[in-house]
Write a protein that holds these residues in place. Structure first.
Motif, mmCIF file in Angstrom:
data_model
loop_
_atom_site.group_PDB
_atom_site.id
_atom_site.type_symbol
_atom_site.label_atom_id
_atom_site.label_comp_id
_atom_site.label_asym_id
_atom_site.label_seq_id
_atom_site.Cartn_x
_atom_site.Cartn_y
_atom_site.Cartn_z
ATOM 1 N N SER A 9 0.809 -1.217 0.000
ATOM 2 C CA SER A 9 0.000 0.000 0.000
ATOM 3 C C SER A 9 0.844 1.270 0.000
ATOM 4 N N ARG B 273 -4.635 -3.000 -0.700
ATOM 5 C CA ARG B 273 -3.902 -2.368 -1.805
ATOM 6 C C ARG B 273 -4.900 -1.851 -2.825
ATOM 7 N N ARG C 71 -0.754 4.928 -0.200
ATOM 8 C CA ARG C 71 -1.706 5.237 0.870
ATOM 9 C C ARG C 71 -1.226 6.456 1.660
ATOM 10 N N PHE D 166 -5.786 6.830 -1.253
ATOM 11 C CA PHE D 166 -4.715 6.315 -2.101
ATOM 12 C C PHE D 166 -4.569 7.266 -3.285
#
Length: 763
Positions: free
Chosen positions: A23, A152, A171, A178
């Motif tokens: 992420s 993700r 992130r 995101f």
């Protein structure tokens, strides 16, 4: 693989990238200045070789494969990070030059994150979504999406073969947003977000903040740019506040763009630009002040009429692109027609590509089962306790006013938001903290939204479709009201239509359905709606709600529209009903415009046109809609006659109108009625006029008031009352002295005529 390079690797992060579970890919993939040079790492699935081209001279550095999945790295003997690109050689023989997305810094500030998390970043649509822009001299698209519970998130599209491994997003830990800037992505490119959940499910989602979507049944988001359109409606925007004031006429033509008219050349729909010119011409000819569009926000199902929205920030692509819709609004404004947008903050559909379960959890919807779903509609309810969800909705209302110059927002199904037990049986809902059925979170949300909206756009309208007796929907926020400008008067509509459905011989028994609305007429600032909801699902058209054969149906409908226009409250009429469409409305087919070739339907259209002109010409019909100063009963208790008589009043006494409504099919000769002043009364409008298809009972010339008490008034007139009609009289007030002089003059004129007659007889 060199040992030095190997020791610089964060193998846990590399493994997360390879397995598409990372992420924060930028922490690994962004170049890093090290003790012995600059470390470059990249991940290109299916690559067999990668070269780094560094600086202006494009110095080449071969990158070492660290993982066969496509992870490469190199340590170069440089001290400063200069512009660079990757030359990627794929296993299929292709090669490409790639500018590194992870080189670019975040485009969302900490302050913007904080505001979003607090629900007060009112222009968040400028950051979330897909924005075509130039960063560090490079053109591309900045993507950002809120998905805090995802493991993700990747951007996928035509530009990366819809491969979620290629562009994992970064992130922002504070907010769960995101984001990623991808160089080279172009306008009109298709994209979605690939989301991997913590329980390792993978699915695609359209962008909640996308400004355009594919034409259904496809549902990918489309990269677009809203900054290029040149508006030419400044004259309208500058005077809008005055034109939309409480003391101004407001007559709204409610329209479903997809079925108003349909092309005859095989296309499914007209473009927004074509619709603008055709609709504008019709609205101006008829005399409406505004159009209200059933939701134009993107929706997959035609049969939902736009009320099951999947793209809140995108005008539907059925009718064209964003600039086409801007042109539509602009064209209307240049012709002095306001545009109100129907908006749906109460619920959203369960389509798996849209908001439902967005990041694998109940993100936009309530997580509690008893609050999450609307039983009536099979849709999901927004979580009004979530600051980010409230931010999404508040910003969306502002977005349509800012980007598309909307003159008003009509909020659908407000009652369903206000009550926890709306559509639910006992045991299916939980009381609030005080033991009541009010959704306190939704109440706070509406107050918050209306407060901010009116601060930013005080000259735009906020209209509530609220079907209960919730107090102070249009009350001031400072006095614990909800802060709307107008509320649909559903009670009046239901009562009046129930009355009109009955044969006149039975109407006297429900006379209170005509008069009850005046007991609460000033509890809110009302809008009287004859809307699309009343002509669907077996309810029939307005014409076919009326009793009798067709000629009587038409007469009843003329009387109904006359009462609607003279009753306090602003006006709304659904398309097709102004020429007495016979069949029930369907979104699948255009209105039956061919009916206008028939005399009685053309007469009905002419009648509504005349009503709309009358409405705008006479201030008594709109100036004091919201105060008792604008209305006064003359006689409302003649139930046996199915009659009402009343006054509509304006700021100027001379603008007073006398209204006579006869809902029986009998004519009344020499009907005596009380009037407010000594003076002259002239019939200025009659729904029974022969030109409208009526019987022609009318009052010619001037009706002079007599000093004879009637209806507890010292003066009265005698008139001819037409059957199934609304008749309107203007007033020319005379003082007591003028009345006496007029009486003497009439007597003198009478004597002179008698003398002339005697003289003629003698001759």
């Amino acid at each position: 693989m060199s040992e030095e390079l190997y020791n610089l690797m964060d193998w846990q992060k590399i493994e997360a990238l390879v397995y598409s579970e990372e992420s924060e890919p930028q922490k690994t993939l962004k170049p890093k200045i090290m003790k012995n040079g600059i470390l470059f790492q990249c991940f290109f699935p299916e690559a067999r070789k990668v070269k780094l081209l560094f600086g202006k001279k494009k110095r080449e550095y071969k990158m070492e494969m660290q993982d066969e999945a496509g992870f490469f790295a190199c340590l170069i003997p440089e001290k400063q990070i200069l512009n660079y690109t990757y030359q990627v050689f794929l296993k299929n023989g292709e090669e490409k030059l790639v500018q590194d997305p992870y080189y670019f810094e975040s485009q969302i500030t900490e302050e913007e994150e904080k505001k979003f998390c607090a629900g007060i970043c009112y222009d968040i649509y400028e950051k979330l979504g897909a924005h075509y822009q130039k960063i560090k001299g490079v053109w591309g698209v900045h993507f950002a999406v809120w998905a805090p519970n995802a493991l993700r998130v990747s951007v996928v599209g035509d530009f990366n073969h819809w491969d979620g491994r290629v562009h994992p997003m970064n992130r922002l830990s504070r907010s769960g947003i995101f984001e990623l800037f991808i160089p080279g992505v172009k306008l009109s490119d298709l994209y979605k977000y690939e989301i991997k959940t913590k329980d390792l499910r993978v699915f695609l989602k359209a962008d909640p903040y996308a400004n355009q979507a594919e034409v259904r049944p496809c549902n990918a988001s489309v990269v677009t740019d809203l900054s290029g359109y040149q508006w030419e409606d400044s004259l309208w925007m500058n005077k809008r506040g005055k034109l939309q004031g409480e003391d101004r006429p407001l007559s709204i033509y409610e329209v479903h763009l997809g079925s108003w008219k349909k092309p005859e050349d095989g296309r499914e729909f007209y473009n927004y630009r074509e619709l603008a010119k055709m609709l504008c011409a019709y609205v101006k000819e008829m005399g409406y002040t505004h159009v209200e569009l059933l939701p134009v926000m993107e929706h997959p199902l035609d049969e939902s009429w736009g009320y099951q929205v999947t793209g809140y920030y995108a005008p539907t692509s059925r009718f064209g692109n964003c600039e086409d819709f801007m042109y539509f609004v602009d064209y209307m404004h240049q012709n002095d027609i306001g545009v109100i947008l129907d908006w749906v903050p109460a619920h959203f559909p369960k389509d798996d590509f849209a908001l439902a379960g967005f990041d694998g959890t109940a993100l936009y919807e309530y997580s509690q089962a008893e609050k999450a779903e609307h039983p009536h509609w099979g849709t999901l309810v927004f979580d009004y306790a979530s600051p980010e969800v409230k931010n999404f909705l508040i910003s969306n209302a502002l977005f349509w006013a800012e980007k598309y110059h909307a003159d008003g927002i009509r909020m659908d199904a407000v009652a369903s938001m206000l009550y926890l037990d709306y559509g639910r049986q006992d045991g299916q809902w939980q009381p609030n903290m005080y033991g009541g059925n009010e959704n306190l979170e939704a109440v706070e949300f509406l107050k918050h939204l209306n407060s901010i909206f009116k601060k930013k756009y005080p000259d735009a309208l906020l209209i509530a479709e609220e079907s209960t007796a919730w107090p102070a929907v249009t009350g001031d926020l400072e006095d614990n009201g909800l802060g709307f400008d107008r509320k649909w008067n559903m009670g009046w509509q239901n009562d009046f239509l129930d009355y009109m459905r009955k044969d006149p011989i039975f109407r006297s028994g429900v006379h209170d359905e005509l008069t009850f609305s005046m007991l609460y007429a000033y509890s809110e600032k009302f809008l009287l709606s004859f809307s699309h909801d009343e002509v669907v699902h077996g309810k029939g058209s307005f014409l076919n709600k009326m009793p009798g054969e067709k000629d009587r149906k038409l007469a009843n409908l003329r009387a109904a529209y006359g009462f609607w226009m003279t009753h306090p409250g602003k006006k709304l009429l659904f398309m097709g009903q102004d020429f007495a469409q016979e069949r029930e409305w369907s979104e699948k087919t255009p209105l039956d415009w061919e009916l206008l070739e028939e005399k009685e339907h053309k007469q009905m259209q002419d009648y509504v046109k005349a009503l709309l002109k009358l409405y705008q010409d006479y201030p008594a019909l709109y100036e004091y809609d919201d105060t008792p100063d604008g209305f006064e009963w003359i006689n409302h208790i003649e139930a046996e006659k199915n009659m009402l008589t009343f006054l509509r009043k304006a700021e100027k006494k001379a603008d007073t109108l006398v209204v006579v409504c006869n809902f029986s099919d009998l004519a009344y000769e020499a009907y005596a009625m009380g009037v407010p002043y000594a003076g002259e009364y002239r019939e200025i409008f009659n729904s029974d006029d022969e030109s409208f298809g009526g019987t022609g009972v009318k009052n010619s010339g001037v009706q002079k008031a007599k000093k004879e008490e009637k209806d507890e008034r010292p003066y009265s007139i005698e008139i001819q009352v037409a059957p199934l009609s609304v008749q309107i009289f203007s007033v020319k007030e005379c003082g007591e002295k003028m009345v006496k002089e007029s009486k003497v003059r009439r007597e003198l004129e009478k004597k002179i005529k008698e003398e002339h007659k005697k003289e003629e007889n003698r001759r």
